[in-house]
Design an enzyme around this catalytic site. Structure first.
Site, PDB file in Angstrom:
ATOM      1  N   PRO A  42       0.840  -1.212   0.000  1.00 34.14           N
ATOM      2  CA  PRO A  42       0.000   0.000   0.000  1.00 34.14           C
ATOM      3  C   PRO A  42       0.869   1.254   0.000  1.00 34.14           C
ATOM      4  O   PRO A  42       1.788   1.374   0.800  1.00 34.14           O
ATOM      5  CB  PRO A  42      -0.781  -0.096   1.312  1.00 34.14           C
ATOM      6  CG  PRO A  42      -0.577  -1.479   1.820  1.00 34.14           C
ATOM      7  CD  PRO A  42       0.702  -1.982   1.229  1.00 34.14           C
ATOM      8  N   GLU A  43       0.591   2.161  -0.931  1.00 37.01           N
ATOM      9  CA  GLU A  43       1.307   3.432  -1.004  1.00 37.01           C
ATOM     10  C   GLU A  43       0.348   4.547  -0.575  1.00 37.01           C
ATOM     11  O   GLU A  43      -0.767   4.268  -0.164  1.00 37.01           O
ATOM     12  CB  GLU A  43       1.817   3.660  -2.437  1.00 37.01           C
ATOM     13  CG  GLU A  43       2.793   2.592  -2.920  1.00 37.01           C
ATOM     14  CD  GLU A  43       4.109   2.582  -2.152  1.00 37.01           C
ATOM     15  OE1 GLU A  43       4.401   3.581  -1.464  1.00 37.01           O
ATOM     16  OE2 GLU A  43       4.845   1.598  -2.239  1.00 37.01           O
ATOM     17  N   HIS A  86      -4.257 -14.037  10.403  1.00 34.33           N
ATOM     18  CA  HIS A  86      -3.513 -12.858   9.972  1.00 34.33           C
ATOM     19  C   HIS A  86      -4.119 -11.547  10.469  1.00 34.33           C
ATOM     20  O   HIS A  86      -3.738 -10.473  10.036  1.00 34.33           O
ATOM     21  CB  HIS A  86      -3.401 -12.828   8.445  1.00 34.33           C
ATOM     22  CG  HIS A  86      -2.665 -14.004   7.893  1.00 34.33           C
ATOM     23  ND1 HIS A  86      -1.403 -14.357   8.319  1.00 34.33           N
ATOM     24  CD2 HIS A  86      -3.023 -14.917   6.958  1.00 34.33           C
ATOM     25  CE1 HIS A  86      -1.007 -15.438   7.673  1.00 34.33           C
ATOM     26  NE2 HIS A  86      -1.977 -15.799   6.839  1.00 34.33           N
ATOM     27  N   ARG A 116       2.010 -10.381   6.388  1.00 34.36           N
ATOM     28  CA  ARG A 116       3.471 -10.330   6.525  1.00 34.36           C
ATOM     29  C   ARG A 116       3.928  -9.626   7.799  1.00 34.36           C
ATOM     30  O   ARG A 116       5.111  -9.625   8.105  1.00 34.36           O
ATOM     31  CB  ARG A 116       4.085  -9.696   5.270  1.00 34.36           C
ATOM     32  CG  ARG A 116       3.765 -10.551   4.036  1.00 34.36           C
ATOM     33  CD  ARG A 116       4.394 -10.019   2.799  1.00 34.36           C
ATOM     34  NE  ARG A 116       5.851 -10.061   2.865  1.00 34.36           N
ATOM     35  CZ  ARG A 116       6.646  -9.616   1.895  1.00 34.36           C
ATOM     36  NH1 ARG A 116       6.115  -9.104   0.814  1.00 34.36           N
ATOM     37  NH2 ARG A 116       7.943  -9.692   2.012  1.00 34.36           N
ATOM     38  N   ARG A 137      20.386  16.021  -4.863  1.00 35.40           N
ATOM     39  CA  ARG A 137      20.499  14.567  -4.916  1.00 35.40           C
ATOM     40  C   ARG A 137      21.101  14.097  -6.237  1.00 35.40           C
ATOM     41  O   ARG A 137      20.635  14.463  -7.308  1.00 35.40           O
ATOM     42  CB  ARG A 137      19.108  13.933  -4.736  1.00 35.40           C
ATOM     43  CG  ARG A 137      18.433  14.327  -3.424  1.00 35.40           C
ATOM     44  CD  ARG A 137      19.131  13.716  -2.229  1.00 35.40           C
ATOM     45  NE  ARG A 137      19.057  12.283  -2.286  1.00 35.40           N
ATOM     46  CZ  ARG A 137      18.054  11.566  -1.761  1.00 35.40           C
ATOM     47  NH1 ARG A 137      17.086  12.170  -1.120  1.00 35.40           N
ATOM     48  NH2 ARG A 137      18.054  10.260  -1.859  1.00 35.40           N
TER      49      ARG A 137
END
Ligand SMILES: [Zn+2]
Length: 271
Positions: free
Chosen positions: A2-3, A89, A107, A151
Site C-alpha cells: 500500500p502506497e 492474519h 506479513r 540529490r
C-alpha cells in the site's frame, strides 16, 4: 504494497464512520513491526475524534493521544459493525461503539503504535523524517526543486526514497515520470527547472487520480469496506513491458533500478 493513495483511500473509507466512536475493547494478535506502546486498557473508553493521514501513516486522534497505523507491506483495514471471526492474519482490532476496526496483515510489517501526541518522542521518530506531503499545500515547487538539486541518485530512486516527497511508490513514480517525459535513470540533480515543474504537477495528478480510482490493487489491497482499487487498469507504462506505448506506439521497456522494476517509453521519455 500500500502506497499513499491506498492509505488515503483506506482513510476515506472509514474516517467519517468511526469519528465519534468510543473504544470498548482492544484485541491484539501476533506481534507487528513495532509494539503498541501502551497497555490496551489505556485505549478503552477513549473517543475517536477523527482520522488524519501523514505519508503512509493513518493517525486516529483520540481524547488522550493518537494511534498511528501503518499498513506495512501487505496490511489492510476493515471497518464494519460485524466482521467474521478473526483469522490467523488479523493482528489488531479496535472494538468501538460504531463497529470493529481490524488490521489484517499476513506479513506483519504493519504496525499500530500509541503516541501521547504528535510532539511525543514516538510520533516524532515515525513522522519526523518524512518528506513533503504531495497532495497538500506543503508540496511547493521551489522546495521540490531544491530537494532534487541536492540529490545525485536517479530521479526514480529519489522519488521512492520518500525524504523529498513522501508516499510516491513504484507504480506512481513510473507513471509520474512518464507524464513528465523523464527517464527514470536520469540524475535528480540534472533536471532543469521546467522539467521539475512538469514532474511536480505529474506527481500530484497521478496520486490524485489514483485516489479517485480507489488506489491500485496489484495483489490484494482493499479499502475498509473491502473494495479493490482500479488505478492499475489505466497505467501508461507500469506493468506494460513489451506492450505498445499508449501515446507513440513504441515498445514500453522495463529495467531494474535498486530492487525495483522501472517501466518507461524510450520515445516519450527522452530527458
Ligand atoms: Zn511512447
Amino acid at each position: 504494497m500500500p502506497e499513499l493513495p491506498e492509505v488515503e483511500v483506506t482513510r476515506l473509507s472509514f474516517a467519517d464512520r468511526i469519528t465519534g466512536a468510543r473504544i470498548a475493547s482492544v484485541n491484539l494478535g501476533k506481534a507487528l513491526r513495532w509494539p503498541l506502546g501502551c497497555a490496551p486498557a489505556q485505549l478503552v473508553g477513549q473517543m475517536v475524534l477523527g482520522v488524519r493521514r501523514r505519508g503512509k501513516y493513518l493517525m486516529l486522534d483520540l481524547d488522550r493521544g493518537l494511534l498511528l497505523v501503518h499498513l506495512g507491506m501487505s496490511g489492510s483495514l476493515s471497518f464494519a459493525a460485524e466482521l467474521p471471526a478473526a483469522g490467523v492474519h488479523d493482528h489488531f482490532e479496535l472494538i468501538t461503539s460504531r463497529g470493529r476496526l481490524r488490521l489484517h496483515d499476513p506479513r506483519r510489517f504493519g504496525a499500530v503504535v500509541f503516541a501521547q501526541g504528535e510532539e511525543s518522542e514516538v510520533a516524532r521518530k515515525l513522522l519526523g523524517r518524512l518528506g513533503m506531503e504531495p497532495l497538500s499545500e506543503a508540496f511547493e515547487l521551489p522546495a521540490f526543486q531544491r530537494g532534487l538539486k541536492a540529490r545525485s541518485a536517479s530521479i526514480k530512486q529519489v522519488l521512492l526514497a520518500g525524504d523529498v516527497v513522501v508516499g510516491v511508490g513504484n507504480i506512481y513514480a513510473c507513471e509520474a515520470l512518464f507524464h513528465a517525459g523523464i527517464r527514470p535513470t536520469v540524475r535528480a540533480s540534472k533536471l532543469t527547472r521546467p522539467r521539475v515543474a512538469k514532474l511536480h504537477a505529474a506527481v500530484r495528478e497521478v496520486l490524485a487520480r489514483a485516489v479517485e480510482r480507489g488506489g491500485s490493487t496489484l495483489r490484494d489491497f482493499s479499502n475498509a469496506n473491502g473494495d479493490a482499487g482500479h488505478f492499475q487498469l489505466e497505467t501508461m507504462v507500469y506493468g506494460r513491458a513489451g506492450l505498445p506505448c499508449k501515446v507513440c506506439a513504441g515498445t514500453v521497456k522495463s529495467i531494474r533500478q535498486g530492487q525495483r522494476s522501472s517501466f518507461f517509453c524510450h520515445t516519450c521519455q527522452r530527458i
